[in-house]
Motif scaffolding. Structure first.
Motif, PDB file in Angstrom:
ATOM      1  N   UNK A   1      65.562 120.424  56.486  1.00 25.35           N
ATOM      2  CA  UNK A   1      64.250 121.004  56.192  1.00 25.35           C
ATOM      3  C   UNK A   1      63.464 121.329  57.453  1.00 25.35           C
ATOM      4  N   UNK A   2      63.665 120.553  58.520  1.00 28.25           N
ATOM      5  CA  UNK A   2      62.863 120.722  59.734  1.00 28.25           C
ATOM      6  C   UNK A   2      63.150 122.054  60.428  1.00 28.25           C
ATOM      7  N   UNK A   3      64.419 122.309  60.748  1.00 26.45           N
ATOM      8  CA  UNK A   3      64.730 123.497  61.550  1.00 26.45           C
ATOM      9  C   UNK A   3      64.459 124.809  60.812  1.00 26.45           C
ATOM     10  N   UNK A   4      64.755 124.938  59.496  1.00 26.33           N
ATOM     11  CA  UNK A   4      64.392 126.186  58.814  1.00 26.33           C
ATOM     12  C   UNK A   4      62.895 126.366  58.634  1.00 26.33           C
ATOM     13  N   UNK A   5      62.110 125.311  58.865  1.00 26.95           N
ATOM     14  CA  UNK A   5      60.658 125.428  58.719  1.00 26.95           C
ATOM     15  C   UNK A   5      60.014 126.079  59.937  1.00 26.95           C
ATOM     16  N   UNK A   6      60.672 126.007  61.086  1.00 30.79           N
ATOM     17  CA  UNK A   6      60.088 126.566  62.305  1.00 30.79           C
ATOM     18  C   UNK A   6      59.859 128.075  62.184  1.00 30.79           C
ATOM     19  N   UNK A   7      60.824 128.874  61.668  1.00 31.90           N
ATOM     20  CA  UNK A   7      60.568 130.316  61.537  1.00 31.90           C
ATOM     21  C   UNK A   7      59.442 130.656  60.562  1.00 31.90           C
ATOM     22  N   UNK A   8      59.045 129.725  59.708  1.00 27.73           N
ATOM     23  CA  UNK A   8      57.907 129.968  58.824  1.00 27.73           C
ATOM     24  C   UNK A   8      56.583 129.826  59.555  1.00 27.73           C
ATOM     25  N   UNK A   9      56.624 129.172  60.705  1.00 26.17           N
ATOM     26  CA  UNK A   9      55.410 128.913  61.473  1.00 26.17           C
ATOM     27  C   UNK A   9      55.318 129.810  62.704  1.00 26.17           C
ATOM     28  N   UNK A  10      56.476 130.195  63.262  1.00 27.65           N
ATOM     29  CA  UNK A  10      56.524 130.968  64.507  1.00 27.65           C
ATOM     30  C   UNK A  10      57.309 132.256  64.271  1.00 27.65           C
ATOM     31  N   UNK A  11      56.799 133.433  64.724  1.00 29.28           N
ATOM     32  CA  UNK A  11      57.535 134.696  64.572  1.00 29.28           C
ATOM     33  C   UNK A  11      58.855 134.684  65.329  1.00 29.28           C
ATOM     34  N   UNK A  12      59.773 135.544  64.920  1.00 35.56           N
ATOM     35  CA  UNK A  12      61.113 135.573  65.495  1.00 35.56           C
ATOM     36  C   UNK A  12      61.095 135.848  66.988  1.00 35.56           C
ATOM     37  N   UNK A  13      60.242 136.755  67.453  1.00 37.62           N
ATOM     38  CA  UNK A  13      60.263 137.109  68.876  1.00 37.62           C
ATOM     39  C   UNK A  13      59.800 135.955  69.764  1.00 37.62           C
ATOM     40  N   UNK A  14      59.102 134.976  69.173  1.00 39.10           N
ATOM     41  CA  UNK A  14      58.641 133.808  69.923  1.00 39.10           C
ATOM     42  C   UNK A  14      59.489 132.575  69.626  1.00 39.10           C
TER      43      UNK A  14
END
Length: 478
Positions: free
Chosen positions: A386-399
């Motif tokens: 759950x942790x790692x797939x949650x990061x793209x929900x918070x931060x855009x892909x280019x960042x």
């Protein structure tokens, strides 16, 4: 098989090779600390703790993860991946050289002890092995953030959590393989043979990443070609009745990977994001309660439960073996049902309870150790899925590369300090004679901190609506 799944298999196998080497010394720590006349290296617990913590020392003090994230966002996936996988291989080779060619009787005095984190007097073998392990750590973590961005690139809008769960499961297979087979190789051919096996696997991983580079380049060229063709057809269709106007020649765009544009101003967005920081601190506390525990778990089981070294290795391997099936399962649940923040809370609570139980003077039967390791494996499946797939929900892909690098940087602080502290604690308090209660209480407190952060993350998600509780699969995706 769809190309994105072939890609996942390739990069997950590369990461699996890295995790094999990361944990190759963990199950033979007792042998490393055995007297030289008994076939060991006579390492102390402090020296072993320093070696285990040296994985993160360059990442932290030379800011290598920071630069790795910038390189990833600026230079792209392919360049960064080749650089990182080659650094893993180089560091592992140095580690092997130290164990193979340097006598464990040679001592060296270290004037800079870093507030006591570095032993003032240690074996030259330990120092060189630690330098190699540190170089490997730089490559392994940069490979990790690169693989995370690769999976996000290929699976956004599809089975992102399932894909990341499978990638984590492959990494756990690497850990399980190291814990299970490293003692067997060491007992049959010597300690350095286990490390050599890890070096060979990293060489295979490097070659597999070169295969991925070819696939990724072909994909990007196809995407750019399709995009250029669509623009050309759209223009020609619009002006088909205008004989005096000539359709423009569509210039071939740069082959730089899409979405890899980078600006230093992106740091401000990341650093001002409270959701990102909660994820980062959850990562450091949860992984600090698990990864260093696995470094010392074999010793703890031998001293607390009285099992043989090989048996202890197999019991500890229950933890990563359990994650191989469970991590993709929980990833699929997150993809289809959601509840990512809730899953993180459940996993953190389980690991905290397991550590607390092991710190008590009760529970000394080997079968209890097996059950506790199984529960550890469940927790170690739930949180990463759950942790790692949650990061793209918070931060855009280019960042994303920069965001992952900061998370890994914060995580590395824990992965460096905690093993060193635990090694000192075992030596100073003779913790092995009382069931290792003090080290396990330390791991318990880290778990408690992870639980508190999960509660804060759930509250913030309700306020900011990051979508952590929503499914990852879009209804329109196929």
């Amino acid at each position: 098989m769809k190309p994105r799944w072939i890609t996942l298999i390739l990069v997950s196998t590369v990461m699996m090779m890295g995790y094999v080497f990361w944990d190759i010394a963990s199950p033979i720590s007792t042998t490393l600390k055995a007297p030289i006349e008994e076939g060991g290296m006579a390492w102390t617990s402090v020296e072993y703790g320093f070696y285990a913590g040296s994985y993160s020392i360059f990442n932290i003090f030379m800011l290598m993860l920071f630069f790795g994230g910038v390189i990833l966002d600026y230079m792209g996936i392919r360049f960064t991946g080749i650089l990182a996988t080659s650094m893993m291989l180089l560091g592992a080779a140095v580690n092997y050289y130290a164990l193979m060619a340097i006598s464990p009787e040679s001592q060296v005095h270290i004037g800079f002890t870093l507030f006591g984190l570095i032993p003032g007097q240690m074996k030259l073998q330990v120092l060189i092995a630690a330098i190699g392990f540190g170089l490997f750590g730089v490559g392994c973590d940069i490979t990790g953030i690169t693989v995370s961005k690769i999976v996000t690139k290929w699976f956004t809008g599809h089975e992102l959590a399932s894909a990341m769960g499978l990638q984590v499961a492959m990494a756990r297979l690497g850990t399980a393989s190291a814990i299970s087979f490293s003692p067997l190789i060491a007992n049959s051919f010597g300690i350095s043979a286990s490390v050599l096996a890890g070096v060979v696997l990293l060489l295979i991983g490097f070659m597999l990443f070169l295969v991925y580079v070819f696939m990724d380049k072909k994909r990007d060229e196809a995407v750019l070609s399709k995009h250029d063709t669509a623009l050309d057809l759209e223009y020609r269709g619009t002006d088909s009745n205008d004989g005096d106007r000539q359709a423009p020649v569509v210039q071939k765009t740069d082959t730089k990977e899409p979405n890899d544009d980078f600006s230093f101003r992106d740091f401000l967005f990341i650093l001002r994001n409270p959701g990102f920081w909660l994820i980062a601190f959850l990562c450091v506390f949860f992984y600090s309660s698990m990864r260093p525990f696995m470094k010392f778990a074999t010793d703890i089981l031998i001293n607390k439960y009285g099992v043989a070294e090989t048996t202890a290795g197999w019991i500890v391997s229950i933890l990563p073996y359990g994650t191989i099936v469970l991590t993709p399962l929980f990833g699929s649940i997150y993809d289809k049902i959601g509840r990512g923040a809730t899953l993180m809370l459940i996993g953190s609570s389980i690991v905290t309870a397991c550590h607390l139980f092991m710190s008590l003077p009760i529970a000394s039967a080997p079968w209890m150790a097996a059950i506790i390791m199984l529960l550890h494996g469940v927790a170690f499946s739930i949180v990463p899925s759950a942790l790692w797939p949650s990061v793209p929900k918070i931060v855009p892909l280019k960042q994303l590369g920069t965001a992952y690098s900061i998370i890994y940087y914060v995580q590395n602080i824990g992965l460096m300090v905690v093993p060193i502290y635990i090694g000192m604690l075992i030596d100073d308090s003779n913790a092995s004679s009382n069931g290792c209660s003090l080290p396990m209480l330390s791991f318990t407190l880290l778990g408690v901190a992870a639980v508190i952060i999960c509660l804060a993350l759930i509250a913030l998600d309700r306020k900011k609506d990051f979508g952590l509780e929503r499914p990852n699969i879009k209804k329109s995706s196929k």
